[in-house]
Structure formats: structure tokens, C-alpha cells
Write an enzyme that holds these catalytic residues in place. Structure first.
Site, PDB file in Angstrom:
ATOM      1  N   ARG A  64       0.933  -1.102   0.088  1.00 17.54           N
ATOM      2  CA  ARG A  64       0.073   0.222  -0.208  1.00 17.54           C
ATOM      3  C   ARG A  64       0.870   1.257   0.076  1.00 17.54           C
ATOM      4  NH1 ARG A  64      -2.792  -3.602   2.397  1.00 17.54           N
ATOM      5  NH2 ARG A  64      -4.978  -3.776   1.852  1.00 17.54           N
ATOM      6  N   HIS A  94      -1.289  -2.235  -4.193  1.00 20.54           N
ATOM      7  CA  HIS A  94      -0.350  -3.662  -5.249  1.00 20.54           C
ATOM      8  C   HIS A  94      -0.379  -2.770  -7.096  1.00 20.54           C
ATOM      9  CE1 HIS A  94       0.079  -6.196  -2.365  1.00 20.54           C
ATOM     10  NE2 HIS A  94      -1.167  -6.967  -2.727  1.00 20.54           N
ATOM     11  N   HIS A 149       2.569 -13.149  -5.661  1.00 23.95           N
ATOM     12  CA  HIS A 149       1.015 -12.714  -4.635  1.00 23.95           C
ATOM     13  C   HIS A 149       0.775 -14.537  -5.014  1.00 23.95           C
ATOM     14  CE1 HIS A 149      -1.726 -12.171  -2.205  1.00 23.95           C
ATOM     15  NE2 HIS A 149      -1.012 -10.426  -1.819  1.00 23.95           N
ATOM     16  N   THR A 150       1.860 -15.679  -5.122  1.00 24.94           N
ATOM     17  CA  THR A 150       1.277 -16.925  -4.853  1.00 24.94           C
ATOM     18  C   THR A 150       0.497 -17.449  -3.531  1.00 24.94           C
ATOM     19  OG1 THR A 150       2.518 -17.756  -7.087  1.00 24.94           O
ATOM     20  CG2 THR A 150       2.007 -19.579  -5.357  1.00 24.94           C
ATOM     21  N   TYR A 151      -0.258 -18.458  -3.093  1.00 24.06           N
ATOM     22  CA  TYR A 151      -0.623 -18.705  -1.659  1.00 24.06           C
ATOM     23  C   TYR A 151      -0.764 -19.897  -2.224  1.00 24.06           C
ATOM     24  CZ  TYR A 151      -4.377 -14.366  -1.250  1.00 24.06           C
ATOM     25  OH  TYR A 151      -4.305 -13.520  -0.980  1.00 24.06           O
ATOM     26  N   ASP A 173      -0.068 -10.120   8.098  1.00 25.65           N
ATOM     27  CA  ASP A 173      -0.042  -9.531   6.733  1.00 25.65           C
ATOM     28  C   ASP A 173       0.732  -8.795   7.049  1.00 25.65           C
ATOM     29  OD1 ASP A 173      -2.982  -7.773   5.468  1.00 25.65           O
ATOM     30  OD2 ASP A 173      -1.228  -8.396   4.667  1.00 25.65           O
ATOM     31  N   GLU A 188       4.789 -12.785  -0.021  1.00 31.73           N
ATOM     32  CA  GLU A 188       5.317 -12.002  -0.664  1.00 31.73           C
ATOM     33  C   GLU A 188       7.108 -11.315  -0.194  1.00 31.73           C
ATOM     34  OE1 GLU A 188       2.730  -9.514  -1.350  1.00 31.73           O
ATOM     35  OE2 GLU A 188       1.004 -10.688   0.362  1.00 31.73           O
TER      36      GLU A 188
HETATM   37  C1  G6D Z   1      -5.407  -8.393   1.500  1.00 27.74           C
HETATM   38  O1  G6D Z   1      -3.652  -6.888   3.497  1.00 27.74           O
HETATM   39  C2  G6D Z   1      -4.088  -7.614   2.555  1.00 27.74           C
HETATM   40  C3  G6D Z   1      -2.947  -7.512   1.184  1.00 27.74           C
HETATM   41  O2  G6D Z   1      -1.993  -7.807   2.254  1.00 27.74           O
HETATM   42  C4  G6D Z   1      -3.168  -8.459   0.216  1.00 27.74           C
HETATM   43  O3  G6D Z   1      -2.306  -8.088  -0.387  1.00 27.74           O
HETATM   44  C5  G6D Z   1      -4.374  -8.496  -0.105  1.00 27.74           C
HETATM   45  O4  G6D Z   1      -5.441  -8.345   0.597  1.00 27.74           O
HETATM   46  C6  G6D Z   1      -4.762 -10.248  -1.116  1.00 27.74           C
HETATM   47  O5  G6D Z   1      -5.694  -6.486   1.028  1.00 27.74           O
END
Ligand code: G6D
Length: 352
Positions: free
Chosen positions: A80, A105, A179-181, A252, A313
Site C-alpha cells: 500500500r 498493489h 502473490h501466490t498462495y 499481513d 511476498e
Molecule cells: C488484503 O491486506 C491484505 C493484503 O496484504 C493482500 O495482498 C490482499 O488482501 C490480497 O488486502
């Protein structure tokens, strides 16, 4: 090693191509030219079962919104930027505000929504895809024409290497990440709460109520952010620490890495026996435990839910444009931005 590409669909006449990379041990990575999105990584568990360890939408059309940024490259600036503005060389720049008054992002038309030029390759180092894109001056409010390349390489050491390269014709902020989970249980059999995470990091960045780093740099000792010896994620989720509660019971947060290319980030799922080692030359890593995953998304043949995946990340520190004491995220005109992150998959060794 093998590279297969197939057209999945079109957007405004532009083909959306899926590239499937396979190494000699059967590890397989599938990615799209849309957002450089990783949609599948197949790796074995302790019994040799090849299963997918990343979250991916069931239907391509979900990627056209992609609120969770599943699998995507993030840019121009990950994280952000407060009030969607920054000062650079005496000028104030106004970015598109896409999260209340802040910029998240890369904005609405961030790199996760770009159809990248993509060329597959196969060489002795590995098989892969080279993505490239020109982001023009003024895009989402950023200065400078910037040429970006992202390269995915799969080798026979079961490593996926992501390298980033960029050059701009003007000074401009740039913070790229993926941003892979990850969910090492395989085919999302379980959530990530029993995964263990170890990070060689002595310091983390507390967030404000908008999830933006305040600028403070805090020692992890004595807090749920001390992952130096490894922790089961459930422990963090159950913590009453104000920073864990602030983001909805989880992480986060940015961590500042103590070291690089030294097994600095290790994620392990003992039940499946899978381990992921992440090594990077980036200054930090944002750990996001999927606290905001809602049950509105259909993914991996099921319904999304909180804690179904964890993002690691690797990146510069978020909101660095507003904190001079953070390492700079400014790419100077004509200079080269170069960054590499390696994701190595193996079956659990003692890492904790
Ligand atoms: C939420 O705060 C989180 C971010 O860090 C994340 O990248 C996003 O969801 C997908 O906003």
C-alpha cells in the site's frame, strides 16, 4: 524437461496462453500470460503423491477481478502507498486510489491485470517462460516508461526461480513481487494452520489501522512475530497480540530478512511431508495468512475460506516512498532493477 503451451481463451482478441513446465522428476508448474499468474505447482508428498500446492480459481473469468491477487505478479509497487501519493524529485505524484484513499498493489490496472508478452524456453538450466511488458509513463499515475521482464525457470532441483528485471526512462518507485498462495497439504486437503513457518528475521514492521507500515521497526523477540525457531501458524492465529488482532487474526506483515540465499524462509507441512524453502535477494517478505479470503470464491474445486493459503511476498518494504529510513524503492532513470527469488520444494527434512 518439457514445455507445453495451450490457448485457454481470449480477451479482446488477445490469446490467453497457459504454459506448463515439467522437470525430469515430474514437478510441474503452470502459469498464464495474464498477470504472469501461477495456477498450479505439482510436487510430491512423502508418499510420492503429486498434488497442487497453490490456490487457483476454477474459472479463468475470476482472474479478471482477482480480489485476492491469486498467483499474480504485483507491480509497479506491491503493498500500500498511503493517500495514493508520493513526492519524488520535488514533484508530487497522485496514483489511482483503489483501496479507499490508498493505492494497493499497483492500482486497478496493476501488473496482475496485464496480458504480458510471453516466450517459452528450454535450456540446460531449466525450462521456463520469459514475460515482458512496457508500462507507459503516467500509468496508474506513475512516472516513466518502464520495460519489465519477469522470468519463471523450473530446474531439475525442484526449484522455481522467479527473476525480475526492469529499466525506466525516469526515476520511479518499483517494488515487484509474486502473490501466490501456498498450501502444502496438496489439493487443499487442509488449511494452513498446521503449517510451520520459520523466518530468519529479527525485525518486523507494525501496521496502522489501514494495514500500512507506520514506519516503526520492531524487534520480534517476545512476540508472535519471532519465527526464528519456527512456529505452527495456529499459534499466531490464536495470539491476542494487537498486531495479530488488527489484521483479523493472522499475519499481513513485512519482515526484514537477516540474510539472503541462506534458507531464510522455510514453510513445512509435516502431515504431507512437504517443505518449501524460499530464498531471495529482496530486503523483506510480507507474510499474509489469507485472513481476508472469503467464501465467495470458487477455487481448487472447493469454496475459498480464511487461512486456505499463505503468501510469502518477497519484496522491498511497503510504503517505502513515505519512509526515508526504509531502503529506497526508487528505480533511477537508466539504472537496472534486478531481483531473484527461488522457491525450492522438497520432502520434509528437519528444518525446525
Ligand atoms: C488484503 O491486506 C491484505 C493484503 O496484504 C493482500 O495482498 C490482499 O488482501 C490480497 O488486502
Amino acid at each position: 524437461m518439457k514445455l507445453v503451451q495451450e490457448k485457454r481463451t481470449e480477451i479482446n482478441g488477445q490469446p490467453i496462453i497457459a504454459f506448463t513446465l515439467t522437470n525430469d522428476h515430474g514437478m510441474e508448474v503452470t502459469c498464464l500470460n495474464y498477470g504472469c499468474i501461477i495456477t498450479s505447482i505439482l510436487v510430491p508428498d512423502k508418499n510420492g503423491n503429486m498434488e497442487n500446492v497453490v490456490l487457483a480459481f476454477d474459472d479463468f473469468s475470476s482472474y479478471l477481478t482477482n480480489r485476492p491477487y491469486l498467483g499474480a505478479v504485483i507491480g509497479r509497487v506491491a503493498g500500500r502507498i498511503k493517500n495514493s501519493s508520493f513526492q519524488l524529485n520535488g514533484k508530487t505524484y497522485k496514483l489511482r486510489a483503489n483501496e479507499y484513499k490508498n493505492h494497493l498493489h499497483g492500482g486497478e490496472k496493476g501488473f496482475h491485470h496485464v496480458i504480458w508478452r510471453a516466450v517459452g524456453f528450454s535450456q540446460k538450466e531449466g525450462v521456463g517462460v520469459r514475460f515482458s511488458h512496457r508500462s507507459v509513463d503516467g500509468e496508474e499515475g506513475y512516472p516513466g516508461n518502464i520495460d519489465v521482464q519477469v522470468t519463471y525457470t523450473l530446474n531439475n532441483q525442484n526449484e522455481l526461480i522467479i527473476s525480475y528485471h526492469a529499466v525506466s526512462d525516469q526515476d520511479t518507485p518499483l517494488t515487484l513481487t509474486n502473490h501466490t498462495y501456498f498450501n502444502l497439504s496438496g489439493n487443499v486437503k487442509r488449511d494452513i494452520l498446521q503449517h510451520e513457518l520459520k523466518i530468519k528475521s529479527d525485525r518486523f514492521l507494525p501496521l496502522d489501522h489501514e494495514f500500512i507500515p507506520t514506519g516503526e521497526i520492531k524487534d520480534v523477540a517476545g512476540t508472535p512475530f519471532d519465527l526464528r525457531k519456527g512456529k505452527i501458524l495456529q499459534e499466531a492465529i490464536d495470539s491476542t497480540h494487537p498486531q495479530i488482532c488488527l489484521v483479523g487474526q493472522g499475519y499481513d506483515h513485512p519482515f526484514i530478512l537477516n540474510t539472503h540465499h541462506d534458507e531464510e524462509i522455510v514453510l513445512c507441512d509435516r502431515e504431507s511431508g512437504r517443505t518449501l524453502i524460499v530464498e531471495t535477494d529482496e530486503v523483506g517478505v510480507v507474510v499474509y495468512t489469507g485472513n481476508q479470503l472469503t467464501n465467495e470464491e470458487k477455487l481448487n474445486g472447493t469454496t475459498s475460506r480464511k487461512y486456505l493459503g499463505i503468501c510469502l511476498e518477497t519484496q522491498a518494504l511497503p510504503n517505502a516512498v513515505h519512509h526515508d529510513h526504509f531502503p529506497s524503492c526508487i528505480l533511477r532513470a537508466g539504472k537496472v532493477y534486478s531481483s531473484t527469488t527461488k522457491y525450492k520444494f522438497l520432502v520434509c527434512k528437519e528444518h525446525f
